[in-house]
Scaffold this motif. Structure first.
Motif, PDB file in Angstrom:
ATOM      1  N   ASP A   1       0.854  -1.194   0.000  1.00 25.39           N
ATOM      2  CA  ASP A   1       0.000   0.000   0.000  1.00 25.39           C
ATOM      3  C   ASP A   1       0.891   1.245   0.000  1.00 25.39           C
ATOM      4  OD1 ASP A   1      -2.177  -1.603   0.058  1.00 25.39           O
ATOM      5  OD2 ASP A   1      -2.621  -1.343   2.183  1.00 25.39           O
ATOM      6  N   SER A   2       1.564   1.451  -1.114  1.00 21.58           N
ATOM      7  CA  SER A   2       2.532   2.554  -1.181  1.00 21.58           C
ATOM      8  C   SER A   2       1.920   3.859  -1.678  1.00 21.58           C
ATOM      9  CB  SER A   2       3.708   2.178  -2.088  1.00 21.58           C
ATOM     10  OG  SER A   2       3.232   1.893  -3.390  1.00 21.58           O
ATOM     11  N   ALA A   3       0.781   3.772  -2.361  1.00 25.32           N
ATOM     12  CA  ALA A   3       0.146   4.994  -2.886  1.00 25.32           C
ATOM     13  C   ALA A   3      -0.526   5.764  -1.743  1.00 25.32           C
ATOM     14  CB  ALA A   3      -0.874   4.638  -3.954  1.00 25.32           C
ATOM     15  N   VAL A   4      -0.530   7.095  -1.881  1.00 27.03           N
ATOM     16  CA  VAL A   4      -1.096   7.952  -0.828  1.00 27.03           C
ATOM     17  C   VAL A   4      -2.103   8.917  -1.433  1.00 27.03           C
ATOM     18  CG1 VAL A   4      -0.575   9.715   0.905  1.00 27.03           C
ATOM     19  CG2 VAL A   4       0.995   7.797   0.588  1.00 27.03           C
ATOM     20  N   ARG A   5      -3.270   8.988  -0.804  1.00 24.12           N
ATOM     21  CA  ARG A   5      -4.294   9.957  -1.203  1.00 24.12           C
ATOM     22  C   ARG A   5      -4.551  10.891  -0.022  1.00 24.12           C
ATOM     23  NH1 ARG A   5      -8.075   6.710  -2.161  1.00 24.12           N
ATOM     24  NH2 ARG A   5      -7.828   6.510  -4.424  1.00 24.12           N
ATOM     25  N   ILE A   6      -4.488  12.209  -0.297  1.00 16.79           N
ATOM     26  CA  ILE A   6      -4.761  13.198   0.753  1.00 16.79           C
ATOM     27  C   ILE A   6      -5.899  14.094   0.299  1.00 16.79           C
ATOM     28  CG2 ILE A   6      -3.835  15.093   2.153  1.00 16.79           C
ATOM     29  CD1 ILE A   6      -1.083  13.924   1.901  1.00 16.79           C
ATOM     30  N   VAL A   7      -6.859  14.314   1.197  1.00 13.59           N
ATOM     31  CA  VAL A   7      -7.979  15.219   0.927  1.00 13.59           C
ATOM     32  C   VAL A   7      -7.925  16.357   1.946  1.00 13.59           C
ATOM     33  CG1 VAL A   7     -10.472  15.486   0.739  1.00 13.59           C
ATOM     34  CG2 VAL A   7      -9.395  13.303   0.095  1.00 13.59           C
ATOM     35  N   HIS A   8      -7.985  17.601   1.435  1.00 11.85           N
ATOM     36  CA  HIS A   8      -8.096  18.771   2.314  1.00 11.85           C
ATOM     37  C   HIS A   8      -9.586  19.065   2.461  1.00 11.85           C
ATOM     38  CE1 HIS A   8      -7.928  23.208   3.216  1.00 11.85           C
ATOM     39  NE2 HIS A   8      -7.119  22.716   4.131  1.00 11.85           N
ATOM     40  N   LEU A   9     -10.128  18.754   3.628  1.00  9.29           N
ATOM     41  CA  LEU A   9     -11.579  18.774   3.827  1.00  9.29           C
ATOM     42  C   LEU A   9     -12.235  20.138   3.606  1.00  9.29           C
ATOM     43  CD1 LEU A   9     -11.666  16.402   6.927  1.00  9.29           C
ATOM     44  CD2 LEU A   9     -12.264  15.836   4.573  1.00  9.29           C
ATOM     45  N   PRO A  10     -11.662  21.252   4.094  1.00  4.78           N
ATOM     46  CA  PRO A  10     -12.345  22.547   3.913  1.00  4.78           C
ATOM     47  C   PRO A  10     -12.528  22.953   2.453  1.00  4.78           C
ATOM     48  CG  PRO A  10     -10.695  22.709   5.640  1.00  4.78           C
ATOM     49  CD  PRO A  10     -10.474  21.399   4.954  1.00  4.78           C
ATOM     50  N   THR A  11     -11.581  22.556   1.581  1.00  2.39           N
ATOM     51  CA  THR A  11     -11.671  22.964   0.172  1.00  2.39           C
ATOM     52  C   THR A  11     -12.092  21.812  -0.743  1.00  2.39           C
ATOM     53  OG1 THR A  11      -9.327  22.445  -0.205  1.00  2.39           O
ATOM     54  CG2 THR A  11      -9.876  24.720   0.444  1.00  2.39           C
ATOM     55  N   GLY A  12     -11.962  20.583  -0.266  1.00  2.00           N
ATOM     56  CA  GLY A  12     -12.265  19.420  -1.096  1.00  2.00           C
ATOM     57  C   GLY A  12     -11.147  19.070  -2.063  1.00  2.00           C
ATOM     58  N   ILE A  13     -10.016  19.754  -1.961  1.00  2.00           N
ATOM     59  CA  ILE A  13      -8.884  19.469  -2.858  1.00  2.00           C
ATOM     60  C   ILE A  13      -8.313  18.094  -2.523  1.00  2.00           C
ATOM     61  CG2 ILE A  13      -6.513  20.151  -3.433  1.00  2.00           C
ATOM     62  CD1 ILE A  13      -7.446  23.090  -2.969  1.00  2.00           C
ATOM     63  N   THR A  14      -8.121  17.285  -3.575  1.00  2.00           N
ATOM     64  CA  THR A  14      -7.624  15.920  -3.407  1.00  2.00           C
ATOM     65  C   THR A  14      -6.398  15.691  -4.272  1.00  2.00           C
ATOM     66  OG1 THR A  14      -9.891  15.135  -3.056  1.00  2.00           O
ATOM     67  CG2 THR A  14      -8.240  13.470  -3.611  1.00  2.00           C
ATOM     68  N   VAL A  15      -5.401  15.019  -3.716  1.00  2.00           N
ATOM     69  CA  VAL A  15      -4.251  14.604  -4.528  1.00  2.00           C
ATOM     70  C   VAL A  15      -4.002  13.122  -4.271  1.00  2.00           C
ATOM     71  CG1 VAL A  15      -3.166  16.885  -4.492  1.00  2.00           C
ATOM     72  CG2 VAL A  15      -2.490  15.199  -2.795  1.00  2.00           C
ATOM     73  N   ASN A  16      -3.484  12.465  -5.296  1.00  2.00           N
ATOM     74  CA  ASN A  16      -3.189  11.038  -5.194  1.00  2.00           C
ATOM     75  C   ASN A  16      -1.806  10.801  -5.784  1.00  2.00           C
ATOM     76  OD1 ASN A  16      -4.292   8.243  -4.622  1.00  2.00           O
ATOM     77  ND2 ASN A  16      -3.651   8.003  -6.749  1.00  2.00           N
ATOM     78  N   CYS A  17      -0.896  10.253  -5.002  1.00  2.00           N
ATOM     79  CA  CYS A  17       0.476  10.034  -5.477  1.00  2.00           C
ATOM     80  C   CYS A  17       0.844   8.566  -5.339  1.00  2.00           C
ATOM     81  CB  CYS A  17       1.456  10.895  -4.672  1.00  2.00           C
ATOM     82  SG  CYS A  17       1.234  12.653  -4.978  1.00  2.00           S
ATOM     83  N   GLN A  18       1.381   8.003  -6.436  1.00  2.00           N
ATOM     84  CA  GLN A  18       1.718   6.583  -6.422  1.00  2.00           C
ATOM     85  C   GLN A  18       3.008   6.266  -7.170  1.00  2.00           C
ATOM     86  OE1 GLN A  18      -1.751   4.883  -8.406  1.00  2.00           O
ATOM     87  NE2 GLN A  18      -0.569   4.756 -10.328  1.00  2.00           N
ATOM     88  N   GLU A  19       3.654   7.301  -7.714  1.00  2.00           N
ATOM     89  CA  GLU A  19       4.833   7.033  -8.552  1.00  2.00           C
ATOM     90  C   GLU A  19       6.114   6.843  -7.746  1.00  2.00           C
ATOM     91  OE1 GLU A  19       4.703   6.594 -11.925  1.00  2.00           O
ATOM     92  OE2 GLU A  19       2.553   6.766 -11.690  1.00  2.00           O
ATOM     93  N   GLY A  20       6.116   7.288  -6.488  1.00  2.29           N
ATOM     94  CA  GLY A  20       7.314   7.144  -5.663  1.00  2.29           C
ATOM     95  C   GLY A  20       7.585   5.691  -5.310  1.00  2.29           C
ATOM     96  N   ARG A  21       8.794   5.410  -4.875  1.00  2.30           N
ATOM     97  CA  ARG A  21       9.183   4.032  -4.587  1.00  2.30           C
ATOM     98  C   ARG A  21       8.755   3.587  -3.189  1.00  2.30           C
ATOM     99  NH1 ARG A  21      12.284   1.518  -8.039  1.00  2.30           N
ATOM    100  NH2 ARG A  21      12.975   0.060  -6.431  1.00  2.30           N
ATOM    101  N   SER A  22       8.214   4.507  -2.403  1.00  4.44           N
ATOM    102  CA  SER A  22       7.787   4.139  -1.056  1.00  4.44           C
ATOM    103  C   SER A  22       6.605   4.990  -0.637  1.00  4.44           C
ATOM    104  CB  SER A  22       8.930   4.323  -0.058  1.00  4.44           C
ATOM    105  OG  SER A  22       9.208   5.704   0.114  1.00  4.44           O
ATOM    106  N   GLN A  23       5.923   4.520   0.405  1.00  4.63           N
ATOM    107  CA  GLN A  23       4.803   5.278   0.952  1.00  4.63           C
ATOM    108  C   GLN A  23       5.297   6.626   1.488  1.00  4.63           C
ATOM    109  OE1 GLN A  23       2.237   4.835   4.861  1.00  4.63           O
ATOM    110  NE2 GLN A  23       1.876   3.078   3.523  1.00  4.63           N
ATOM    111  N   ILE A  24       6.456   6.644   2.103  1.00  6.67           N
ATOM    112  CA  ILE A  24       7.018   7.890   2.665  1.00  6.67           C
ATOM    113  C   ILE A  24       7.242   8.909   1.556  1.00  6.67           C
ATOM    114  CG2 ILE A  24       9.059   8.906   3.770  1.00  6.67           C
ATOM    115  CD1 ILE A  24       9.298   6.284   5.389  1.00  6.67           C
ATOM    116  N   GLU A  25       7.827   8.440   0.441  1.00 11.39           N
ATOM    117  CA  GLU A  25       8.096   9.335  -0.686  1.00 11.39           C
ATOM    118  C   GLU A  25       6.800   9.880  -1.283  1.00 11.39           C
ATOM    119  OE1 GLU A  25      10.226   8.953  -5.038  1.00 11.39           O
ATOM    120  OE2 GLU A  25      11.028   7.712  -3.404  1.00 11.39           O
TER     121      GLU A  25
END
Length: 358
Positions: A241-265
């Protein structure tokens, strides 16, 4: 002229206040505050130095005018020479000051995060997105800037369906802030057997990269999820489960990152993207509330606005916002963007000068 002097006096006063502020313990022990104040002070220094030069020239001219009242012809001649020297220097300095007093975009010294997506035209739109990415990296290399790919979805036919990358260096946003919008290409695709010209598009989004000192995001306003990456990637991506999705609740802005080699990255990349997008959204809302839909802006800066056409058969690039056409497309695609960027910057400065009316 009085308005210019008044503005310069305000800037000098602000500069001195910042100097005093930076000596306070609660400031010089706080790296974020110190950095913010240092940047602000650096942005004022040229105006402060110019004001000092103006006051010195005014003093020399005043002394020369007093000397002209003397009866001694030799003194009068010296006074005339002094005025002849100081007069043009003062006019030149005033023109420089007028330029310095053009309101500066507070984000001009920021690094940027750029996103390019293939648009209309299918494979050809994705190929063109790749061409634009190459164009910007070539321009960055010539400037000595550093490019880092954050996310990329490679297209099977070539280019990218989407690529997100950061560019770090001096005044990067100042140079690239006008690039957001729809870029249209007219050319014969490699896959076109009949030799017909096709029109395809790619969209570009250029945002200032916000530092932690620029915007404070409450961790409670974020939801952070991990999941398995989809699509192409190394085997390690699909097994963890290395991909990370973050949602900023007040604005609804969402980003999804999965290209890095680790969850930390991926988490680090996602936080950079969230910070930049929330920062720009907050700025947009503030401008709206304050009624600052500035006439000085060139275009909307929206990714849906058609800003430029790249016509390969005629070796021509046209920027539709300022009516600029350059018949050197081949050079521009190699990163020689200076002519376009200078034209856009000059138009912005001209509009801002009209706004200030100093």
């Amino acid at each position: 002229m009085d308005a210019v002097r008044s503005k310069l006096a305000e800037i000098e006063n602000e500069y001195n206040q910042i100097s005093e502020e930076m000596l306070k313990e609660e400031v010089y022990t706080d790296p974020a505050k110190l950095t913010r104040l240092s940047k602000k002070q650096a942005s004022l220094k040229q105006s402060v130095d110019a004001y000092a030069s103006l006051k010195e020239l005014d003093e020399r001219i005043a002394q020369a005018e007093e000397m002209l009242k003397e009866s001694d012809e030799e003194l009068k001649e010296m006074a005339r020479m002094e005025k002849e020297e100081c007069g043009p220097a003062r006019e030149e300095l005033l023109a420089h000051i007028q330029h310095l007093l053009i309101p500066r975009d507070p984000d001009d010294d920021h690094d940027v995060i750029m996103e390019i997506r293939g648009g209309a035209g299918g494979d050809e739109g994705n190929i063109f997105a790749g061409d634009l990415y190459r164009m910007y990296t070539k321009y960055a290399e010539a400037k000595g800037w550093k490019v880092q790919v954050m996310e990329a979805s490679v297209s099977e036919a070539g280019g990218f369906s989407q690529i997100i990358f950061s560019i770090k260096g001096a005044d990067v946003y100042h140079e690239l802030k006008f690039e957001s919008g729809v870029h249209r290409v007219q050319r014969v695709p490699k896959t076109e057997a009949q030799g017909r010209i096709h029109t395809s598009t790619a969209t570009v989004l250029c945002q200032p990269e916000a530092e932690e000192a620029d915007i404070e995001i409450d961790p409670k306003d974020l939801t952070i999820e991990t999941h398995r990456a989809s699509g192409a990637g190394g085997q390690h991506i699909n097994k963890t489960d290395s991909a990370v999705r973050i949602v900023h609740l007040p604005t609804g802005i969402t980003v999804n990152c999965q290209e890095g080699r680790s969850q930390i990255e991926n988490r680090e990349t996602a936080m950079r993207l969230i910070r930049a997008r929330v920062y720009e959204e907050m700025n947009r809302r503030r401008e709206e509330e304050e009624g600052k839909i500035r006439r000085a802006k060139i275009g909307t800066g929206d990714r849906s606005e058609k800003i430029r056409t790249y016509n390969y058969p005629q070796n021509r690039v046209t920027d539709h916002r300022i009516g600029l056409t350059i018949t050197q497309l081949d050079r521009i695609m190699e990163g020689k963007l200076d002519g376009i960027i200078e034209g856009l910057t000059a138009e912005e400065e001209r509009r801002k000068l009209e706004e200030t009316q100093l």
